[in-house]
Write a protein that holds these residues in place. Structure first.
Motif, PDB file in Angstrom:
ATOM      1  N   GLN A  47     -15.743  36.140 -48.524  1.00 48.62           N
ATOM      2  CA  GLN A  47     -14.581  37.017 -48.556  1.00 48.62           C
ATOM      3  C   GLN A  47     -14.227  37.526 -47.161  1.00 48.62           C
ATOM      4  N   ARG A  50     -12.446  34.672 -45.504  1.00 48.10           N
ATOM      5  CA  ARG A  50     -11.089  34.526 -46.031  1.00 48.10           C
ATOM      6  C   ARG A  50     -10.198  35.691 -45.627  1.00 48.10           C
ATOM      7  N   TRP A 104      -1.703  39.142 -51.390  1.00 49.34           N
ATOM      8  CA  TRP A 104      -2.145  37.766 -51.150  1.00 49.34           C
ATOM      9  C   TRP A 104      -3.652  37.729 -50.908  1.00 49.34           C
ATOM     10  N   GLN A 105      -4.139  38.654 -50.063  1.00 50.80           N
ATOM     11  CA  GLN A 105      -5.564  38.697 -49.754  1.00 50.80           C
ATOM     12  C   GLN A 105      -6.381  39.068 -50.982  1.00 50.80           C
ATOM     13  N   ARG A 107      -5.662  38.463 -54.113  1.00 48.29           N
ATOM     14  CA  ARG A 107      -5.713  37.278 -54.987  1.00 48.29           C
ATOM     15  C   ARG A 107      -6.739  36.267 -54.482  1.00 48.29           C
ATOM     16  N   ARG A 108      -6.772  36.085 -53.177  1.00 54.12           N
ATOM     17  CA  ARG A 108      -7.738  35.134 -52.611  1.00 54.12           C
ATOM     18  C   ARG A 108      -9.166  35.607 -52.845  1.00 54.12           C
ATOM     19  N   GLU A 110     -10.193  37.612 -55.272  1.00 47.83           N
ATOM     20  CA  GLU A 110     -10.475  37.515 -56.706  1.00 47.83           C
ATOM     21  C   GLU A 110     -10.781  36.075 -57.106  1.00 47.83           C
ATOM     22  N   ARG A 111     -10.057  35.124 -56.525  1.00 48.80           N
ATOM     23  CA  ARG A 111     -10.333  33.706 -56.843  1.00 48.80           C
ATOM     24  C   ARG A 111     -11.742  33.325 -56.439  1.00 48.80           C
ATOM     25  N   LEU A 112     -12.198  33.841 -55.294  1.00 47.41           N
ATOM     26  CA  LEU A 112     -13.576  33.564 -54.858  1.00 47.41           C
ATOM     27  C   LEU A 112     -14.578  34.150 -55.854  1.00 47.41           C
ATOM     28  N   GLU A 113     -14.315  35.333 -56.361  1.00 43.58           N
ATOM     29  CA  GLU A 113     -15.225  35.944 -57.326  1.00 43.58           C
ATOM     30  C   GLU A 113     -15.248  35.183 -58.642  1.00 43.58           C
ATOM     31  N   ASP A 114     -14.103  34.619 -59.015  1.00 43.20           N
ATOM     32  CA  ASP A 114     -14.024  33.888 -60.280  1.00 43.20           C
ATOM     33  C   ASP A 114     -14.728  32.536 -60.219  1.00 43.20           C
ATOM     34  N   GLU A 115     -14.883  31.977 -59.028  1.00 45.15           N
ATOM     35  CA  GLU A 115     -15.492  30.650 -58.893  1.00 45.15           C
ATOM     36  C   GLU A 115     -16.959  30.668 -59.223  1.00 45.15           C
TER      37      GLU A 115
END
Length: 115
Positions: A47, A50, A104-105, A107-108, A110-115
């Protein structure tokens, strides 16, 4: 002449907050199992990595505005609803742009946490 005793007046919420602070023991950092610690550390570093582009874009936005004004001094003479465009660019434009950048940041991250 007798002196009047001074009394501190505080709200009930303030008194409760102070009482909680005094009654609590020392704060201890929670310990995670080894697997969770490694995963949390990896997520933290990913994170942070990113977040660098968002931070760079924010600084470019805020520090780039003086450069835009230096390159285009005519922006001071252009008016929109009676207000100089340069003022609008300083007072209005950065805030929606930073809000979009933050979204935007987020969302990015959160996507990392969901992976």
């Amino acid at each position: 002449m007798s002196r009047i005793r001074r009394v501190a007046v505080t709200s009930p919420q303030t008194r409760l907050a102070h009482a909680r602070r005094r009654s609590r023991g020392r704060w201890r950092q929670p310990r995670l199992p080894a697997g969770d610690t490694q995963r949390a550390t990896a997520l933290y570093t990913a994170q942070r990595r990113r977040g660098i582009p968002a931070l760079v874009l924010m600084f470019a936005l805020l520090l780039g505005l003086p450069g835009v004004f230096a390159l285009f001094p005519a922006l001071d003479t252009v008016r929109f609803l009676g207000v100089p465009l340069s003022w609008l660019m300083l007072a209005v434009f950065p805030y929606p742009a930073m809000a979009l950048l933050a979204r935007w940041q987020l969302r990015r991250a959160e996507r990392l946490e969901d992976e």
